[in-house]
Enzyme design. Structure first.
Site, short mmCIF file in Angstrom:
data_model
loop_
_atom_site.label_atom_id
_atom_site.label_comp_id
_atom_site.label_asym_id
_atom_site.label_seq_id
_atom_site.Cartn_x
_atom_site.Cartn_y
_atom_site.Cartn_z
N GLU A 189 41.88 41.51 42.82
CA GLU A 189 42.53 42.36 43.83
C GLU A 189 42.47 41.75 45.24
OE1 GLU A 189 41.01 46.37 43.49
OE2 GLU A 189 41.89 46.63 41.51
N GLU A 245 43.40 45.91 34.49
CA GLU A 245 42.73 47.17 34.85
C GLU A 245 43.74 48.30 34.69
OE1 GLU A 245 40.34 47.70 38.39
OE2 GLU A 245 39.72 45.59 38.39
#
Length: 499
Positions: free
Chosen positions: A172, A291
């Site tokens: 991320e 995710e």
């Protein structure tokens, strides 16, 4: 209400990559300490790993586990988790404001993965670290011997290489919350050069580039285009992350969230292919949805956790029946994109927004979402058949046409089996017709349904009543299978077929 699924044997989306049923263990909350690892637990083995948890992980049939993060990754020095445990440093984890004791590191996790019959999807820190630490880690894990890092691995008790094949280039990195957050150009250049170095050490590895942290990031789209511009030829997959929650307490809206996942995947595929076209590349980049899950129940509780503890109870969502229905819809969506989504990681595996929960003095138990995931992971193996669906629809503020029926089928010719997964989003019984062309169904071996519960009903340690039950509400009529789907239900129908 009536619905129909038409499937043609010749119309196939793709073979399912087993890694589609991956999961995720991050050093946060009670995922590791008090989750997979608890030396003082009655079921713990000699290495300190809970065997009751291992048993449930094996039931999920998870072929790949992403490790060690997550936001934790961007401040983690992998060297802190090797060597004698008593000499390892305790460190502050700035991502979750906890203390990391480093009792579990690479060797311990690899041993756990081996015993649970899964592979590691290793992630390298591109927040506070970079090329040097990443290439050293690949050498430590995968090089045969005769060099500093590979010989150090042997000294630490692992003679043969770990042979880890799937690697994530950071986590991320578009997120301002991330330690070492970078612009798209900064990350793209770093990822490109890190990928080059890692593949010089081991050219057989596959690399995952960070895409957007979710589809509503202000930089979504531009981020993907920029990082792929830099690293397209060096990497193999682009990542997607997305979590869903019923914040509006609106069931119809909530169960339509899988359409949002579908749009997200379509958008990222288009971006990847635009770079392929722009650069005249012969290479196709596939996706790693590494995710995904439901996450919203624990938000208020997490705000009350005091910082700087070891393994505090973070993100411990207790899931209910409507969550299991949405999870089933999300799984079906991933299967619909099996041609491009080759890796997916349910985040996470134990305690932290997870299908498995543990009591530190008692047993491990199954959350409601355990069941659809386990069924699809175990029986959604083979070729995904392209669905033609006829269904009534309803409208939400985001989508004008949400089908009451969500369904997909997978043909496993080796097992002589056709498996249909279906969700009835509606609050009426549904007459579900399955029409097969070019597939001869000879019988139904199992029809299980998760249904009949209050939408807010949860599984808890002492009461795990939200679980599938068997149904006989079907009739085989030539090339058609006629099924009764109960209102608000997750369904799996396993059929024997002629080869």
């Amino acid at each position: 209400m009536k619905s129909k699924l038409i499937i043609e044997n010749v119309s196939r989306i793709s073979e399912v990559d087993p890694r589609l049923y991956g999961s995720f263990v991050e050093h946060m909350g009670r995922a590791v300490y008090g989750g997979i690892y608890q030396p003082n637990h009655p079921t713990a083995n000699e290495a300190g790993f809970r065997q009751d948890v291992m048993k449930l992980v094996k039931e999920l049939n998870v072929p790949l586990v992403r490790y060690p993060g997550g936001n934790f990754l961007s401040g983690y020095n992998w060297e802190d988790g090797i060597g004698p445990v008593e000499k390892r440093p305790k460190k502050l984890d700035l991502a979750w404001r906890t203390i990391e004791p480093n009792e579990v590191g690479l060797h311990e996790f690899a041993k756990w993965a081996e015993e649970t019959q899964t592979e590691i999807n290793m992630a390298v820190n591109l927040g506070t670290r970079g090329i040097d630490a990443a290439r050293n880690l690949v050498e430590y894990c995968n090089f045969e011997g005769g060099t500093y890092w590979s010989d150090l691995r042997k000294e630490n008790g692992q003679e043969k290489p770990f042979e880890i094949k799937t690697w994530c280039l950071g986590n991320e990195m578009d997120g301002p919350w991330q330690i070492g957050h970078k612009t798209a150009d900064e990350y793209g250049r770093l990822a490109e050069e890190t990928a080059k170095a890692m593949k010089l050490v081991d050219e057989s590895i596959e690399l995952v580039l960070c895409g957007s942290s979710h589809s509503h990031m202000p930089t979504f789209g531009d981020w993907e285009l920029t990082v792929l511009d830099h690293a397209y030829e060096q990497i193999d997959y682009l990542s997607l992350h997305q979590y869903y929650g019923n914040h509006k307490n609106d069931l119809k809206y909530y169960l339509a969230r899988s359409l949002d996942m579908d749009e997200f995947i379509n958008g990222v595929v288009a971006i990847c292919d635009s770079i392929k076209a722009k650069t005249h590349s012969k290479k196709t980049i596939n996706l790693s949805f590494d995710e995904w899950n439901i996450w919203y129940h624990s938000n208020e509780q997490d705000q009350k956790i005091k910082p700087w503890q070891i393994a505090p109870p973070l993100l411990e969502d207790v899931y209910n029946f409507e969550d299991a229905l949405l999870l089933g819809c999300l799984l079906i969506t991933l299967l619909k994109h099996a041609d491009r989504v080759k890796i997916a990681c349910l985040a996470q595996l134990v305690n932290v927004i997870a299908p498995i929960m543990t009591d530190e003095k008692g047993e491990a138990w199954k959350q409601t979402i355990f069941y659809p995931f386990a069924q699809v992971s175990n029986y959604g193996r083979g070729q995904v058949l392209r669905p033609i669906i006829e269904s009534e629809t309803y409208a939400t503020e985001d989508f004008e046409q949400v089908p009451y029926l969500e369904s997909i089928s997978v043909i496993n010719e080796e097992a002589s089996e056709l498996v249909i997964f279906a969700v009835n989003r509606g609050e009426e019984e549904m007459d579900f017709t399955i029409q097969t062309n070019g597939i001869d169904i000879t019988g139904v071996t199992e029809f299980s349904e998760l249904s009949g519960f209050d939408i807010k009903q949860e599984n808890t340690q002492g009461n795990q009543s939200v679980s599938p039950k068997q149904s006989n509400a079907y009739e085989l009529n030539g090339q058609q299978l006629l099924v009764k789907l109960t209102p608000l239900s997750w369904n799996m129908i396993r059929c024997t077929i002629k080869n």
